[in-house]
Design a protein around this motif. Structure first.
Motif, PDB file in Angstrom:
ATOM      1  N   VAL A 161       0.851  -1.218  -0.310  1.00 42.35           N
ATOM      2  CA  VAL A 161      -0.361  -0.369  -0.248  1.00 42.35           C
ATOM      3  C   VAL A 161       0.527   1.317  -0.159  1.00 42.35           C
ATOM      4  O   VAL A 161       0.394   2.096  -0.547  1.00 42.35           O
ATOM      5  N   ARG A 162       1.753   1.243   0.709  1.00 47.07           N
ATOM      6  CA  ARG A 162       2.802   2.231   0.718  1.00 47.07           C
ATOM      7  C   ARG A 162       3.597   2.132  -0.563  1.00 47.07           C
ATOM      8  O   ARG A 162       3.600   3.722  -1.170  1.00 47.07           O
ATOM      9  N   TRP A 163       3.688   1.870  -1.291  1.00 48.01           N
ATOM     10  CA  TRP A 163       4.166   1.712  -2.944  1.00 48.01           C
ATOM     11  C   TRP A 163       3.362   2.390  -3.533  1.00 48.01           C
ATOM     12  O   TRP A 163       3.776   3.100  -4.836  1.00 48.01           O
ATOM     13  N   ALA A 164       1.987   1.904  -3.879  1.00 44.12           N
ATOM     14  CA  ALA A 164       0.974   2.365  -3.916  1.00 44.12           C
ATOM     15  C   ALA A 164       0.378   3.828  -4.239  1.00 44.12           C
ATOM     16  O   ALA A 164       0.244   4.524  -4.958  1.00 44.12           O
ATOM     17  N   VAL A 165       0.685   4.167  -2.528  1.00 45.04           N
ATOM     18  CA  VAL A 165       0.814   5.876  -2.095  1.00 45.04           C
ATOM     19  C   VAL A 165       1.878   6.254  -3.400  1.00 45.04           C
ATOM     20  O   VAL A 165       0.865   7.934  -4.092  1.00 45.04           O
ATOM     21  N   TRP A 166       2.842   6.088  -3.050  1.00 43.44           N
ATOM     22  CA  TRP A 166       3.702   6.527  -3.675  1.00 43.44           C
ATOM     23  C   TRP A 166       3.453   6.531  -5.746  1.00 43.44           C
ATOM     24  O   TRP A 166       3.686   7.576  -6.404  1.00 43.44           O
ATOM     25  N   GLY A 167       3.069   5.742  -5.469  1.00 41.93           N
ATOM     26  CA  GLY A 167       2.897   5.286  -7.707  1.00 41.93           C
ATOM     27  C   GLY A 167       1.782   5.786  -8.009  1.00 41.93           C
ATOM     28  O   GLY A 167       1.428   6.680  -9.153  1.00 41.93           O
ATOM     29  N   VAL A 168       0.401   6.018  -7.180  1.00 43.35           N
ATOM     30  CA  VAL A 168      -0.506   6.850  -7.672  1.00 43.35           C
ATOM     31  C   VAL A 168      -0.391   8.860  -7.656  1.00 43.35           C
ATOM     32  O   VAL A 168      -0.641   9.543  -8.411  1.00 43.35           O
ATOM     33  N   LEU A 169       0.608   9.096  -6.461  1.00 42.24           N
ATOM     34  CA  LEU A 169       1.335  10.347  -6.515  1.00 42.24           C
ATOM     35  C   LEU A 169       2.107  10.974  -7.445  1.00 42.24           C
ATOM     36  O   LEU A 169       2.075  11.642  -8.289  1.00 42.24           O
ATOM     37  N   ILE A 170       2.994   9.750  -8.049  1.00 39.79           N
ATOM     38  CA  ILE A 170       4.117  10.409  -8.987  1.00 39.79           C
ATOM     39  C   ILE A 170       2.976  10.159 -10.769  1.00 39.79           C
ATOM     40  O   ILE A 170       2.562  10.650 -11.567  1.00 39.79           O
ATOM     41  N   TYR A 171       1.951   9.091 -10.725  1.00 34.99           N
ATOM     42  CA  TYR A 171       1.183   8.578 -11.870  1.00 34.99           C
ATOM     43  C   TYR A 171       0.175  10.803 -12.008  1.00 34.99           C
ATOM     44  O   TYR A 171       0.040  10.933 -13.153  1.00 34.99           O
ATOM     45  N   SER A 172      -0.452  11.245 -11.070  1.00 41.28           N
ATOM     46  CA  SER A 172      -1.162  12.058 -10.677  1.00 41.28           C
ATOM     47  C   SER A 172      -0.282  13.226 -11.088  1.00 41.28           C
ATOM     48  O   SER A 172      -1.320  14.055 -11.782  1.00 41.28           O
ATOM     49  N   VAL A 176      -1.590  16.055 -14.030  1.00 36.34           N
ATOM     50  CA  VAL A 176      -1.414  17.439 -14.469  1.00 36.34           C
ATOM     51  C   VAL A 176      -0.815  17.507 -15.014  1.00 36.34           C
ATOM     52  O   VAL A 176      -1.398  18.637 -15.651  1.00 36.34           O
ATOM     53  N   TYR A 177       0.556  17.736 -16.149  1.00 39.11           N
ATOM     54  CA  TYR A 177       1.386  17.750 -16.610  1.00 39.11           C
ATOM     55  C   TYR A 177       0.803  18.074 -17.778  1.00 39.11           C
ATOM     56  O   TYR A 177       0.391  18.365 -18.699  1.00 39.11           O
ATOM     57  N   LEU A 178       0.157  16.329 -18.539  1.00 37.52           N
ATOM     58  CA  LEU A 178      -1.092  15.735 -19.373  1.00 37.52           C
ATOM     59  C   LEU A 178      -1.757  17.144 -19.597  1.00 37.52           C
ATOM     60  O   LEU A 178      -2.346  17.858 -20.468  1.00 37.52           O
ATOM     61  N   GLY A 179      -2.559  17.581 -18.438  1.00 42.36           N
ATOM     62  CA  GLY A 179      -3.538  18.957 -18.438  1.00 42.36           C
ATOM     63  C   GLY A 179      -3.261  19.358 -19.469  1.00 42.36           C
ATOM     64  O   GLY A 179      -3.750  20.652 -19.517  1.00 42.36           O
ATOM     65  N   ALA A 180      -2.063  20.169 -18.304  1.00 42.14           N
ATOM     66  CA  ALA A 180      -0.987  21.496 -19.084  1.00 42.14           C
ATOM     67  C   ALA A 180      -0.807  21.930 -20.245  1.00 42.14           C
ATOM     68  O   ALA A 180      -1.272  22.396 -20.802  1.00 42.14           O
ATOM     69  N   PHE A 181      -0.346  20.475 -20.660  1.00 42.57           N
ATOM     70  CA  PHE A 181      -0.205  20.321 -22.049  1.00 42.57           C
ATOM     71  C   PHE A 181      -1.113  21.091 -22.988  1.00 42.57           C
ATOM     72  O   PHE A 181      -1.077  21.448 -23.994  1.00 42.57           O
ATOM     73  N   VAL A 182      -2.261  20.092 -22.985  1.00 39.11           N
ATOM     74  CA  VAL A 182      -3.479  20.351 -23.564  1.00 39.11           C
ATOM     75  C   VAL A 182      -4.012  21.602 -23.262  1.00 39.11           C
ATOM     76  O   VAL A 182      -4.402  22.554 -24.293  1.00 39.11           O
ATOM     77  N   ARG A 183      -3.872  22.870 -22.343  1.00 44.15           N
ATOM     78  CA  ARG A 183      -3.791  24.020 -22.248  1.00 44.15           C
ATOM     79  C   ARG A 183      -3.005  24.969 -23.198  1.00 44.15           C
ATOM     80  O   ARG A 183      -3.484  25.476 -24.506  1.00 44.15           O
ATOM     81  N   HIS A 184      -1.808  24.099 -23.378  1.00 36.88           N
ATOM     82  CA  HIS A 184      -0.613  24.498 -24.005  1.00 36.88           C
ATOM     83  C   HIS A 184      -1.357  24.602 -25.484  1.00 36.88           C
ATOM     84  O   HIS A 184      -0.137  25.255 -26.470  1.00 36.88           O
ATOM     85  N   ARG A 216      -7.686  12.272 -20.604  1.00 34.26           N
ATOM     86  CA  ARG A 216      -9.724  12.012 -20.438  1.00 34.26           C
ATOM     87  C   ARG A 216      -9.301  10.498 -19.188  1.00 34.26           C
ATOM     88  O   ARG A 216      -9.522  10.620 -18.604  1.00 34.26           O
ATOM     89  N   VAL A 217      -8.317   9.787 -20.227  1.00 36.67           N
ATOM     90  CA  VAL A 217      -8.539   8.331 -19.740  1.00 36.67           C
ATOM     91  C   VAL A 217      -7.427   8.385 -18.675  1.00 36.67           C
ATOM     92  O   VAL A 217      -7.820   7.812 -18.002  1.00 36.67           O
ATOM     93  N   ALA A 218      -6.311   8.952 -18.898  1.00 45.67           N
ATOM     94  CA  ALA A 218      -5.352   9.066 -17.898  1.00 45.67           C
ATOM     95  C   ALA A 218      -5.901   9.696 -15.998  1.00 45.67           C
ATOM     96  O   ALA A 218      -6.153   9.212 -15.510  1.00 45.67           O
ATOM     97  N   PHE A 288      -3.433  17.728  -6.353  1.00 41.98           N
ATOM     98  CA  PHE A 288      -2.090  16.575  -5.007  1.00 41.98           C
ATOM     99  C   PHE A 288      -1.772  17.692  -4.335  1.00 41.98           C
ATOM    100  O   PHE A 288       0.010  16.650  -4.073  1.00 41.98           O
ATOM    101  N   GLY A 289      -1.468  18.318  -3.793  1.00 43.79           N
ATOM    102  CA  GLY A 289      -0.772  18.632  -2.254  1.00 43.79           C
ATOM    103  C   GLY A 289      -1.641  17.195  -1.028  1.00 43.79           C
ATOM    104  O   GLY A 289      -0.278  17.133  -0.486  1.00 43.79           O
ATOM    105  N   VAL A 290      -2.548  17.065  -1.507  1.00 40.20           N
ATOM    106  CA  VAL A 290      -3.195  16.304  -0.713  1.00 40.20           C
ATOM    107  C   VAL A 290      -2.429  14.887  -0.610  1.00 40.20           C
ATOM    108  O   VAL A 290      -1.961  14.050  -0.064  1.00 40.20           O
ATOM    109  N   LEU A 291      -2.172  14.136  -2.033  1.00 38.53           N
ATOM    110  CA  LEU A 291      -1.683  13.325  -1.744  1.00 38.53           C
ATOM    111  C   LEU A 291      -0.065  13.399  -1.941  1.00 38.53           C
ATOM    112  O   LEU A 291       0.299  11.638  -1.466  1.00 38.53           O
ATOM    113  N   CYS A 292       0.442  14.594  -1.997  1.00 34.39           N
ATOM    114  CA  CYS A 292       1.652  15.043  -1.063  1.00 34.39           C
ATOM    115  C   CYS A 292       1.775  14.297   0.288  1.00 34.39           C
ATOM    116  O   CYS A 292       2.864  13.687   0.527  1.00 34.39           O
ATOM    117  N   TYR A 293       0.356  14.998   1.331  1.00 33.22           N
ATOM    118  CA  TYR A 293       0.878  14.354   2.709  1.00 33.22           C
ATOM    119  C   TYR A 293       0.836  12.964   2.771  1.00 33.22           C
ATOM    120  O   TYR A 293       0.749  12.659   3.986  1.00 33.22           O
TER     121      TYR A 293
END
Length: 316
Positions: A161-172, A176-184, A216-218, A288-293
């Motif tokens: 579960v601890r590894w999963a937490v960090w995996g989800v954090l990195i994936y998030s 976010v980067y994909l969303g910013a890429f969509v905007r730009h 969207r899929v991500a 993202f902030g809550v996932l970091c916490y």
């Protein structure tokens, strides 16, 4: 000492609030296409300290001004933390915030002086998000949540579960980067309608449609990942633990984030579109902030469990 602690808490909160404002204003600059509002000049605006008034120059220069003010607040916070705080983690958080604040300021200046690709411009939001996350963690150090970031709260999570937490954090962060890429890339109109894309479950994967559909899929996979993570944490943590509460807030925020993404799509062409876009950026920042916490708190459960196991092994 009590006064010093209050100052540290106030300054860390001011830094966090400032970083959040920078995030929102950065999204506003992008959505209103005001990035060139000051021409190719930096730090001046169209060659002037106080530029001629246009909507674009006002938005862009206001963003620069806020970055400068928040940078000074963060510098003061950094000095205070290193001089007076006994928490080593606080020094790491404020150091990380300062690092990514400088990086995002440099990247922003480079984007003004030299044309940058959409992929590089998307990093600007990513660095700002990391700065906000570090200041959020810094502020939480001086609240009731700070204990779980330092010594844990008695929760025990399995290593999986601890590894999963960090995996989800990195994936998030990737999402976010994909969303910013969509905007730009200005590809937001690539999918008309929601939840279907151009009336199809799987649209023709080309141009802006492909970019938006991948995002969207991500985002959907991120929602499922956080739901799964929450179910595992619920089975291992008490309801009043910091880890459980962070997982619950993450689930709520990712749900709101997905719905706000649909709101953005449905608002295209209407006056409320800008508000919907800003709401989308705000929600992902908090998520993202809550996932970091959650990631930091999960590490502390591992360290506490390891310390107990070591102590038990030393008993006669």
């Amino acid at each position: 000492m009590m006064n010093i602690q209050k100052w540290l808490k106030h300054l860390s909160f001011a830094s966090m609030a400032g970083m959040f404002l920078i995030l929102v204003m950065g999204a506003l600059v992008t959505k209103t296409e005001s990035g060139r509002g000051c021409g190719d000049d930096w730090p001046l605006c169209n060659g002037k300290f106080v530029p001629a008034y246009t909507i674009e120059s006002f938005i862009e220069y206001s963003h620069r001004f806020v970055v400068g003010v928040v940078g000074l607040i963060l510098l003061a916070t950094t000095i205070m933390v290193f001089l007076y705080s006994k928490r080593k983690d606080a020094k790491w958080y404020v150091g990380g915030a300062m690092l990514f604040t400088v990086l995002q300021a440099i990247l922003g200046a480079m984007a003004v002086v030299w044309p940058q690709s959409s992929a590089v411009l998307a990093l600007h939001f990513g660095f700002s998000l990391l700065s906000f996350a570090f200041t959020l963690l810094l502020y939480l150090v001086y609240t009731r949540f700070g204990g779980a970031m330092n010594k844990g709260d008695g929760t025990r999570l399995t290593s999986g579960v601890r590894w999963a937490v960090w995996g989800v954090l990195i994936y998030s962060y990737v999402v976010v980067y994909l969303g910013a890429f969509v905007r730009h890339t200005e590809a937001v109109g690539g999918c008309i309608g929601w939840p279907l894309c151009n009336g199809q479950v799987i649209p023709e994967m080309a141009g802006g449609t492909a970019i938006v559909f991948i995002h969207r899929v991500a985002a959907a996979l991120l929602g499922l990942s956080i739901l799964t993570l929450f179910l595992f944490i619920r089975a291992q943590a008490s309801r009043d633990s910091a880890v459980y509460q962070a997982a619950l807030y993450s689930l709520i925020l990712v749900t709101l984030q997905i719905l706000s993404g649909g709101f953005v799509t449905l608002a295209i062409g209407y006056d409320i579109y800008l508000l919907a876009s800003l709401l989308h950026a705000m929600l992902v920042s908090f998520l993202f902030g809550v996932l970091c916490y959650l990631g930091i708190a999960s590490v502390q459960t591992a360290e506490r469990s390891s310390a107990k196991a070591y102590a038990a092994s030393r008993l006669p």
